[in-house]
Design an enzyme around this catalytic site. Structure first.
Site, short mmCIF file in Angstrom:
data_model
loop_
_atom_site.label_atom_id
_atom_site.label_comp_id
_atom_site.label_asym_id
_atom_site.label_seq_id
_atom_site.Cartn_x
_atom_site.Cartn_y
_atom_site.Cartn_z
N SER A 71 44.98 28.78 41.46
CA SER A 71 45.71 29.02 40.21
C SER A 71 46.49 27.81 39.69
CB SER A 71 46.67 30.19 40.36
OG SER A 71 45.94 31.39 40.29
N LYS A 74 45.40 26.51 36.49
CA LYS A 74 45.81 27.14 35.22
C LYS A 74 46.69 26.20 34.40
CE LYS A 74 45.25 31.86 36.87
NZ LYS A 74 45.49 32.67 38.03
N TYR A 196 36.27 29.81 34.23
CA TYR A 196 37.48 30.18 35.00
C TYR A 196 37.24 29.97 36.51
CZ TYR A 196 41.05 33.02 37.22
OH TYR A 196 42.08 33.45 38.04
N TYR A 248 54.41 33.79 39.84
CA TYR A 248 54.08 35.22 39.68
C TYR A 248 55.32 36.08 39.82
CZ TYR A 248 49.57 33.15 39.89
OH TYR A 248 48.50 32.36 39.62
N VAL A 266 46.44 30.62 45.39
CA VAL A 266 46.14 31.34 46.63
C VAL A 266 45.43 30.47 47.68
CG1 VAL A 266 46.17 33.67 45.66
CG2 VAL A 266 44.03 32.38 45.71
#
Ligand code: DON
Length: 312
Positions: A71, A74, A196, A248, A266
């Protein structure tokens, strides 16, 4: 000016002590296994790097070992989308914390297919849609962009992780199709997911990650290449959303205890932006229940505390 204590040996010593302390404690947490290819990573790996705006990179442990950035990708996707879309992007994705796990689907239906922010999975899939729509080859554009920022042609995706992500990506597919049903995905869902999963499968080391993101600590200009990557306003906006949503549903606690814009993945990596000073990047694969690396969290918390790095 670098905030680490003066002298090369002393700088390395600070990181070395923090790294040794993290390794010395029992490592609670679990390596991510919902993407099977990630489950085989050696959980004892642990590294940290602090890249400064002056071009120094202080490291300890496995700081030069490439790992799956997941992530953290991102952030790169968002920067590229902001460059291409300008303010129109914010009609299609929000800037509020979700308070939900990163792959949650419930909020997305209540909120008519508009993801809360670009750092939850739905938001990053939306960003991937804008990249697929704006580039003839969004995956190549993404890879070239990251390689340029990191000053590293070696950075590449891991094909095994990519295949594993694709095979086990049902929840991400559900998020994408739900957004498509609300008219918030323009391209073909298969193409959006392919982008993605590709960006999630990128591997980089702590040193490369810290170097690549230096522009976020320097009002949008990469200090090593002098390239203007974002406007000062966009660098501010990215750091603001990282502060509220980058970790998060542990973002509030991270702001409370550390006080830096940050992003986790992760694969066990965490990057933290120290405005005006540099970028910290830490990695260790075992994760807590929020999907954040337990050891990387400990090391960044300790370093920020010892050096007084909080922005608040
Ligand atoms: O899509 C996923 O679920 C993963 N490829 C990335 C998730 C992730 O890294 C969330 N991080 N904490």
């Amino acid at each position: 000016m670098s905030v680490l204590p003066d002298g090369e040996a002393c700088r390395e010593q600070t990181l070395g002590e923090i790294h040794a302390a993290a390794l010395g404690q029992p490592c609670d947490g679990q390596v991510a296994d919902y993407i099977p290819a990630l489950a085989s990573v050696d959980a004892s790996r642990c590294g940290i790097a602090f890249a400064t705006l002056e071009g120094e990179v202080h490291v300890a442990g496995d700081a030069d070992m490439p790992f799956s950035i997941q992530s953290i990708s991102k952030v790169f996707g968002l920067v590229l989308a902001m460059q291409r879309m300008g303010d129109d992007l914010w009609q299609r994705v929000g800037m509020e914390p979700s308070g939900q796990p990163f792959n949650s689907i419930v909020q997305l239906e209540w909120e008519h297919g508009i993801p809360r922010n670009p750092f939850i999975n739905a938001g990053a899939i939306l960003v991937a849609d804008t990249l697929v729509s704006h580039f003839s080859s969004s995956r190549q554009a993404f890879l070239s962009f990251v390689r340029r920022l990191a000053g590293c042609e070696r950075c590449d995706i891991n094909e095994e992780v990519l295949a594993s992500e694709t095979r086990h990506g049902s929840r991400n597919a559900a998020l994408a199709y739900l957004m498509k049903s609300f008219g918030n995905i323009e391209a073909e869902v298969e193409d959006v997911l392919a982008h993605y999963f590709f960006q999630c499968s990128l591997e980089m080391s702590c040193r490369e990650l810290a170097t690549s993101l230096l522009f976020l600590a320097n009002r949008g200009v990469h200090p090593l290449s002098a390239e203007r990557v974002t406007t000062p306003r966009d660098a501010h906006r990215i750091n603001a959303i990282l502060s509220t949503s980058g970790m998060y549903d542990q973002s509030g606690q991270f702001a409370f205890s550390v006080g830096l814009p940050a992003k986790s993945g992760v694969g066990g990596g965490i990057v933290a932006i120290v405005p005006g000073q540099g970028i910290i990047s830490a990695w260790s694969p075992a994760l807590n229940q929020h999907g954040n690396s337990t050891r990387a969290l400990k090391m960044i918390t300790e370093l920020a505390g010892r050096l007084g790095l909080s922005i608040y």
